[in-house]
Design an enzyme around this catalytic site. Structure first.
Site, PDB file in Angstrom:
ATOM      1  N   ASN A   9       0.866  -1.177   0.000  1.00  0.00           N
ATOM      2  CA  ASN A   9       0.000   0.000   0.000  1.00  0.00           C
ATOM      3  C   ASN A   9       0.906   1.231   0.000  1.00  0.00           C
ATOM      4  O   ASN A   9       1.490   1.565   1.023  1.00  0.00           O
ATOM      5  CB  ASN A   9      -0.891  -0.044   1.255  1.00  0.00           C
ATOM      6  CG  ASN A   9      -1.751   1.204   1.395  1.00  0.00           C
ATOM      7  OD1 ASN A   9      -1.791   2.047   0.505  1.00  0.00           O
ATOM      8  ND2 ASN A   9      -2.438   1.324   2.527  1.00  0.00           N
ATOM      9  N   LYS A  11       0.177   4.276  -0.328  1.00  0.00           N
ATOM     10  CA  LYS A  11      -0.459   5.464   0.266  1.00  0.00           C
ATOM     11  C   LYS A  11      -0.192   6.693  -0.620  1.00  0.00           C
ATOM     12  O   LYS A  11      -0.138   6.560  -1.838  1.00  0.00           O
ATOM     13  CB  LYS A  11       0.015   5.639   1.704  1.00  0.00           C
ATOM     14  CG  LYS A  11      -0.226   4.363   2.528  1.00  0.00           C
ATOM     15  CD  LYS A  11      -0.093   4.544   3.994  1.00  0.00           C
ATOM     16  CE  LYS A  11      -0.350   3.201   4.678  1.00  0.00           C
ATOM     17  NZ  LYS A  11      -0.305   3.275   6.113  1.00  0.00           N
ATOM     18  N   HIS A  91      -9.756   0.804   4.810  1.00  0.00           N
ATOM     19  CA  HIS A  91      -8.480   1.089   5.489  1.00  0.00           C
ATOM     20  C   HIS A  91      -8.732   2.076   6.631  1.00  0.00           C
ATOM     21  O   HIS A  91      -9.550   3.001   6.495  1.00  0.00           O
ATOM     22  CB  HIS A  91      -7.474   1.668   4.489  1.00  0.00           C
ATOM     23  CG  HIS A  91      -6.094   1.718   5.051  1.00  0.00           C
ATOM     24  ND1 HIS A  91      -5.702   2.683   5.938  1.00  0.00           N
ATOM     25  CD2 HIS A  91      -5.030   0.888   4.900  1.00  0.00           C
ATOM     26  CE1 HIS A  91      -4.443   2.458   6.306  1.00  0.00           C
ATOM     27  NE2 HIS A  91      -4.014   1.370   5.679  1.00  0.00           N
ATOM     28  N   GLU A  93      -7.148   4.539   7.656  1.00  0.00           N
ATOM     29  CA  GLU A  93      -6.951   5.956   7.319  1.00  0.00           C
ATOM     30  C   GLU A  93      -8.173   6.517   6.596  1.00  0.00           C
ATOM     31  O   GLU A  93      -8.532   7.672   6.779  1.00  0.00           O
ATOM     32  CB  GLU A  93      -5.663   6.110   6.485  1.00  0.00           C
ATOM     33  CG  GLU A  93      -4.430   5.955   7.362  1.00  0.00           C
ATOM     34  CD  GLU A  93      -3.192   5.436   6.665  1.00  0.00           C
ATOM     35  OE1 GLU A  93      -3.092   5.501   5.436  1.00  0.00           O
ATOM     36  OE2 GLU A  93      -2.296   4.943   7.394  1.00  0.00           O
ATOM     37  N   GLU A 161      -5.535  -5.030  10.535  1.00  0.00           N
ATOM     38  CA  GLU A 161      -4.522  -4.000  10.743  1.00  0.00           C
ATOM     39  C   GLU A 161      -4.829  -3.225  12.021  1.00  0.00           C
ATOM     40  O   GLU A 161      -5.613  -2.257  11.998  1.00  0.00           O
ATOM     41  CB  GLU A 161      -4.516  -3.013   9.570  1.00  0.00           C
ATOM     42  CG  GLU A 161      -4.228  -3.652   8.229  1.00  0.00           C
ATOM     43  CD  GLU A 161      -3.728  -2.621   7.225  1.00  0.00           C
ATOM     44  OE1 GLU A 161      -2.572  -2.692   6.837  1.00  0.00           O
ATOM     45  OE2 GLU A 161      -4.498  -1.720   6.869  1.00  0.00           O
ATOM     46  N   GLY A 167       2.100   2.276  10.759  1.00  0.00           N
ATOM     47  CA  GLY A 167       3.049   3.385  10.611  1.00  0.00           C
ATOM     48  C   GLY A 167       3.727   3.798  11.906  1.00  0.00           C
ATOM     49  O   GLY A 167       4.337   4.869  11.977  1.00  0.00           O
ATOM     50  N   SER A 207       3.120  -2.051  10.432  1.00  0.00           N
ATOM     51  CA  SER A 207       4.571  -2.101  10.676  1.00  0.00           C
ATOM     52  C   SER A 207       5.170  -3.476  10.403  1.00  0.00           C
ATOM     53  O   SER A 207       6.096  -3.903  11.087  1.00  0.00           O
ATOM     54  CB  SER A 207       4.906  -1.621  12.090  1.00  0.00           C
ATOM     55  OG  SER A 207       4.504  -0.280  12.251  1.00  0.00           O
TER      56      SER A 207
HETATM   57  P1  PGA Z   1       2.567   0.293   7.632  1.00  0.00           P
HETATM   58  O1  PGA Z   1       1.138   0.484   6.962  1.00  0.00           O
HETATM   59  O2  PGA Z   1       3.142  -0.995   7.103  1.00  0.00           O
HETATM   60  O3  PGA Z   1       3.355   1.491   7.221  1.00  0.00           O
HETATM   61  O4  PGA Z   1       2.337   0.228   9.119  1.00  0.00           O
HETATM   62  C1  PGA Z   1       0.292  -0.605   6.740  1.00  0.00           C
HETATM   63  C2  PGA Z   1      -1.021  -0.143   6.147  1.00  0.00           C
HETATM   64  O5  PGA Z   1      -1.517   0.920   6.546  1.00  0.00           O
HETATM   65  O6  PGA Z   1      -1.590  -0.806   5.260  1.00  0.00           O
END
Ligand code: PGA
Length: 244
Positions: A9, A11, A91, A93, A161, A167, A207
């Site tokens: 992803n 982003k 997601h 976000e 997640e 993140g 992460s």
């Molecule tokens: P990250 O993000 O690996 O940077 O923690 C994962 C995601 O949001 O899909």
């Protein structure tokens, strides 16, 4: 056997040249037969990446309506016309920063199914819910509210997640990941059947990187990963893919 998937992803990262370079580098990876590699670039770049990539390219977001006066949005049909083969839905976000609620996510799920497009449905709890130890109910409710109305889950992949791990550099432990993945599978079995539960791939995200991927992917109920930060460099993403 359940499909294994490692998905990147991207982003809101990478410009067109950077995305093309990363796509070319990732084309050097020969996926094993039973493994899918997915890339989710920003919508502006998706047509170029889809043209160039030998892997599955998807969109991070779309609007559930087919067309119309939705300035700034992209429809699923538009995405498909550029070569898109998968979509992300739910997601954290999108839920948190763009106020996408269960009702809206349900419409997106229905739009994906109506267009026969495979999708990754994301779920996961915030830190306070984890600390209050109601994380299993919280996540199962997210599934009940926006996914389990479907009669058929064959287009669905689920990504667990935990929001506190996205993140942050803080990963769920192997025990925490396996516990939730097993609970998600149990919920599918209860709402559908054991047979269907055995077929749905459940990915871990938050992460996940080249150092912890091997242990996470070794969990019996973890079928791959949804990778943010560590998917932006070909070398680390390739190592995560190799870990499965
Ligand atoms: P990250 O993000 O690996 O940077 O923690 C994962 C995601 O949001 O899909």
């Amino acid at each position: 056997m359940r499909k294994k998937i490692v998905a990147g992803n991207w982003k809101m990262n990478l410009n067109l040249n950077e995305a093309k370079l990363l796509t070319e580098q990732l084309n050097n990876i020969e996926p094993k037969l039973e493994l899918e590699i997915h890339l989710y670039p920003s919508a502006l770049l998706v047509a170029n990446v889809a043209q160039l990539s030998k892997h599955i390219v998807g969109v991070q977001n779309f609007h559930p309506e087919e067309k119309g006066a939705f300035t700034g949005e992209n429809s699923i049909q538009q995405a498909i016309s550029t070569g898109v083969k998968s979509v992300l839905i739910g997601h954290s976000e999108r839920r948190q920063l763009f106020n996408e609620d269960d009702g809206f996510l349900k419409r997106k799920v229905d739009a994906a199914v109506a267009n026969k497009l495979p999708f990754i449905f994301c779920c996961g709890e915030p830190l306070e819910v984890r600390e209050g130890e109601t994380h299993v109910d919280f996540v199962v409710n997210q599934l009940k509210n926006a996914l389990f109305h479907l009669t058929d889950l064959s287009l669905a992949t689920i990504a667990y997640e935990p929001i506190w791990a996205i993140g942050t550099g803080r990963t769920a432990s192997v025990e925490q990941a396996e516990e939730m993945h097993a609970e998600i599978r149990k919920a599918i079995a209860e709402n559908y059947s054991e047979e269907i539960a055995e077929k749905v791939s459940i990915l871990y995200g938050g992460s996940c990187n080249e150092s912890n991927a091997k242990d996470l992917f070794a969990c019996p109920n973890v079928d791959g990963g949804l990778i943010g930060g560590a998917s932006l460099k070909a070398e680390s993403f390739a190592q995560i893919i190799a870990a499965i």
